[in-house]
Design an enzyme around this catalytic site. Structure first.
Site, PDB file in Angstrom:
ATOM      1  N   ARG A  30     -38.630  28.657  38.724  1.00 29.00           N
ATOM      2  CA  ARG A  30     -39.551  29.770  38.457  1.00 29.00           C
ATOM      3  C   ARG A  30     -40.832  29.259  37.786  1.00 29.00           C
ATOM      4  O   ARG A  30     -40.781  28.398  36.905  1.00 29.00           O
ATOM      5  CB  ARG A  30     -38.873  30.829  37.582  1.00 29.00           C
ATOM      6  CG  ARG A  30     -37.667  31.437  38.267  1.00 29.00           C
ATOM      7  CD  ARG A  30     -37.268  32.802  37.737  1.00 29.00           C
ATOM      8  NE  ARG A  30     -35.998  33.195  38.352  1.00 29.00           N
ATOM      9  CZ  ARG A  30     -35.874  33.695  39.578  1.00 29.00           C
ATOM     10  NH1 ARG A  30     -36.939  33.897  40.327  1.00 29.00           N
ATOM     11  NH2 ARG A  30     -34.683  34.008  40.072  1.00 29.00           N
ATOM     12  N   ASP A  31     -41.954  29.831  38.230  1.00 29.75           N
ATOM     13  CA  ASP A  31     -43.239  29.498  37.618  1.00 29.75           C
ATOM     14  C   ASP A  31     -43.231  29.974  36.166  1.00 29.75           C
ATOM     15  O   ASP A  31     -42.754  31.065  35.853  1.00 29.75           O
ATOM     16  CB  ASP A  31     -44.380  30.163  38.398  1.00 29.75           C
ATOM     17  CG  ASP A  31     -45.731  29.561  38.071  1.00 29.75           C
ATOM     18  OD1 ASP A  31     -46.293  28.871  38.937  1.00 29.75           O
ATOM     19  OD2 ASP A  31     -46.224  29.774  36.933  1.00 29.75           O
ATOM     20  N   ASN A  88     -51.857  25.644  47.084  1.00 29.69           N
ATOM     21  CA  ASN A  88     -53.205  25.384  46.593  1.00 29.69           C
ATOM     22  C   ASN A  88     -53.449  23.884  46.716  1.00 29.69           C
ATOM     23  O   ASN A  88     -52.600  23.071  46.318  1.00 29.69           O
ATOM     24  CB  ASN A  88     -53.331  25.818  45.128  1.00 29.69           C
ATOM     25  CG  ASN A  88     -53.214  27.322  44.963  1.00 29.69           C
ATOM     26  OD1 ASN A  88     -53.572  28.075  45.854  1.00 29.69           O
ATOM     27  ND2 ASN A  88     -52.709  27.762  43.823  1.00 29.69           N
ATOM     28  N   GLU A  96     -53.880  22.735  40.248  1.00 31.57           N
ATOM     29  CA  GLU A  96     -53.916  22.236  38.868  1.00 31.57           C
ATOM     30  C   GLU A  96     -52.869  21.172  38.620  1.00 31.57           C
ATOM     31  O   GLU A  96     -53.057  20.313  37.757  1.00 31.57           O
ATOM     32  CB  GLU A  96     -53.731  23.408  37.889  1.00 31.57           C
ATOM     33  CG  GLU A  96     -54.902  24.392  37.926  1.00 31.57           C
ATOM     34  CD  GLU A  96     -54.720  25.570  36.981  1.00 31.57           C
ATOM     35  OE1 GLU A  96     -53.610  25.766  36.455  1.00 31.57           O
ATOM     36  OE2 GLU A  96     -55.713  26.302  36.781  1.00 31.57           O
ATOM     37  N   VAL A  97     -51.749  21.250  39.333  1.00 29.76           N
ATOM     38  CA  VAL A  97     -50.686  20.248  39.178  1.00 29.76           C
ATOM     39  C   VAL A  97     -50.633  19.434  40.469  1.00 29.76           C
ATOM     40  O   VAL A  97     -50.391  19.994  41.548  1.00 29.76           O
ATOM     41  CB  VAL A  97     -49.320  20.909  38.895  1.00 29.76           C
ATOM     42  CG1 VAL A  97     -48.230  19.842  38.820  1.00 29.76           C
ATOM     43  CG2 VAL A  97     -49.374  21.720  37.605  1.00 29.76           C
ATOM     44  N   HIS A 101     -46.607  21.541  45.631  1.00 26.08           N
ATOM     45  CA  HIS A 101     -45.695  22.652  45.374  1.00 26.08           C
ATOM     46  C   HIS A 101     -46.117  23.846  46.213  1.00 26.08           C
ATOM     47  O   HIS A 101     -47.303  24.163  46.315  1.00 26.08           O
ATOM     48  CB  HIS A 101     -45.678  23.042  43.882  1.00 26.08           C
ATOM     49  CG  HIS A 101     -47.032  23.213  43.280  1.00 26.08           C
ATOM     50  ND1 HIS A 101     -47.817  22.148  42.912  1.00 26.08           N
ATOM     51  CD2 HIS A 101     -47.755  24.327  42.987  1.00 26.08           C
ATOM     52  CE1 HIS A 101     -48.957  22.591  42.428  1.00 26.08           C
ATOM     53  NE2 HIS A 101     -48.950  23.914  42.461  1.00 26.08           N
ATOM     54  N   HIS A 103     -46.077  27.821  46.421  1.00 27.11           N
ATOM     55  CA  HIS A 103     -45.882  29.032  45.624  1.00 27.11           C
ATOM     56  C   HIS A 103     -45.195  30.065  46.518  1.00 27.11           C
ATOM     57  O   HIS A 103     -45.742  30.441  47.560  1.00 27.11           O
ATOM     58  CB  HIS A 103     -47.224  29.620  45.180  1.00 27.11           C
ATOM     59  CG  HIS A 103     -47.982  28.789  44.194  1.00 27.11           C
ATOM     60  ND1 HIS A 103     -47.930  29.015  42.839  1.00 27.11           N
ATOM     61  CD2 HIS A 103     -48.828  27.747  44.358  1.00 27.11           C
ATOM     62  CE1 HIS A 103     -48.712  28.149  42.217  1.00 27.11           C
ATOM     63  NE2 HIS A 103     -49.270  27.373  43.115  1.00 27.11           N
TER      64      HIS A 103
HETATM   65  P1  5GP Z   1     -51.464  25.174  41.052  1.00 29.27           P
HETATM   66  O1  5GP Z   1     -52.617  25.827  40.333  1.00 29.27           O
HETATM   67  O2  5GP Z   1     -51.470  23.680  40.856  1.00 29.27           O
HETATM   68  O3  5GP Z   1     -51.336  25.570  42.490  1.00 29.27           O
HETATM   69  O4  5GP Z   1     -50.151  25.759  40.387  1.00 29.27           O
HETATM   70  C1  5GP Z   1     -49.533  25.186  39.276  1.00 29.27           C
HETATM   71  C2  5GP Z   1     -48.518  26.186  38.789  1.00 29.27           C
HETATM   72  O5  5GP Z   1     -47.635  25.526  37.906  1.00 29.27           O
HETATM   73  C3  5GP Z   1     -49.120  27.379  38.034  1.00 29.27           C
HETATM   74  O6  5GP Z   1     -48.766  28.592  38.686  1.00 29.27           O
HETATM   75  C4  5GP Z   1     -48.515  27.257  36.640  1.00 29.27           C
HETATM   76  O7  5GP Z   1     -48.216  28.520  36.068  1.00 29.27           O
HETATM   77  C5  5GP Z   1     -47.271  26.426  36.885  1.00 29.27           C
HETATM   78  N1  5GP Z   1     -46.856  25.610  35.748  1.00 29.27           N
HETATM   79  C6  5GP Z   1     -47.659  24.858  34.959  1.00 29.27           C
HETATM   80  N2  5GP Z   1     -46.927  24.222  34.033  1.00 29.27           N
HETATM   81  C7  5GP Z   1     -45.628  24.580  34.243  1.00 29.27           C
HETATM   82  C8  5GP Z   1     -44.394  24.238  33.600  1.00 29.27           C
HETATM   83  O8  5GP Z   1     -44.337  23.461  32.645  1.00 29.27           O
HETATM   84  N3  5GP Z   1     -43.270  24.801  34.103  1.00 29.27           N
HETATM   85  C9  5GP Z   1     -43.281  25.675  35.162  1.00 29.27           C
HETATM   86  N4  5GP Z   1     -42.105  26.181  35.551  1.00 29.27           N
HETATM   87  N5  5GP Z   1     -44.439  26.008  35.796  1.00 29.27           N
HETATM   88  C10 5GP Z   1     -45.580  25.464  35.347  1.00 29.27           C
END
Ligand code: 5GP
Ligand code: ZN
Length: 116
Positions: A30-31, A88, A96-97, A101, A103
């Site tokens: 889960r996010d 993304n 951001e990560v 991944h 979503h």
């Molecule tokens: P992005 O912006 O890279 O597509 O999505 C990164 C997602 O990772 C975001 O929706 C954010 O809420 C989630 N996220 C960031 N840090 C953590 C974490 O430590 N644990 C979990 N479960 N989700 C995270």
């Protein structure tokens, strides 16, 4: 990938996460900051920075990621009313990560794909 990747650390069990499904090659959890009633992240356990490097480097693994996402969508009860699955990618995509991944979002009408 080493300890500087957040999602590699989740795979390694170094950072806790609410895991909803695990296979030999993928993990769904889960996010931490959900953007919909159901918001699950689906990742390959192996590190790839984004969907392009994953698809080019191991298309079979990309398929396994999609298969895991589909099973989680079923388990979360999302398939009747529908859901959104998205990657993304890069700065303009809002990534951001940098461990690829998907979503998986659902549980309510999600509205238009993009705000203008
Ligand atoms: P992005 O912006 O890279 O597509 O999505 C990164 C997602 O990772 C975001 O929706 C954010 O809420 C989630 N996220 C960031 N840090 C953590 C974490 O430590 N644990 C979990 N479960 N989700 C995270
Ligand atoms: Zn990683």
């Amino acid at each position: 990938m080493g300890t500087d990747c957040l999602f590699c650390r989740i795979v390694a069990g170094e950072i806790p996460a609410t895991i909803v499904r695990e296979t030999a090659t993928t993990l769904a959890f889960r996010d931490i900051d959900p953007k919909a009633p159901t918001h699950v992240l689906v990742i390959p356990k192996e590190h790839y920075a984004d969907v392009v490097t994953l698809a080019e480097g191991d298309p079979g693994l990309a398929g396994e990621l999609l298969a895991t996402a589909a099973v989680v969508a079923e388990e979360e009860g999302l398939t009747t009313d529908g859901f959104r699955l998205m990657f993304n990618t890069g700065p303009w995509g809002g990534q951001e990560v940098f461990h690829v991944h998907a979503h998986l979002l659902g549980g309510a009408p999600l509205g238009p794909m993009l705000c203008r």
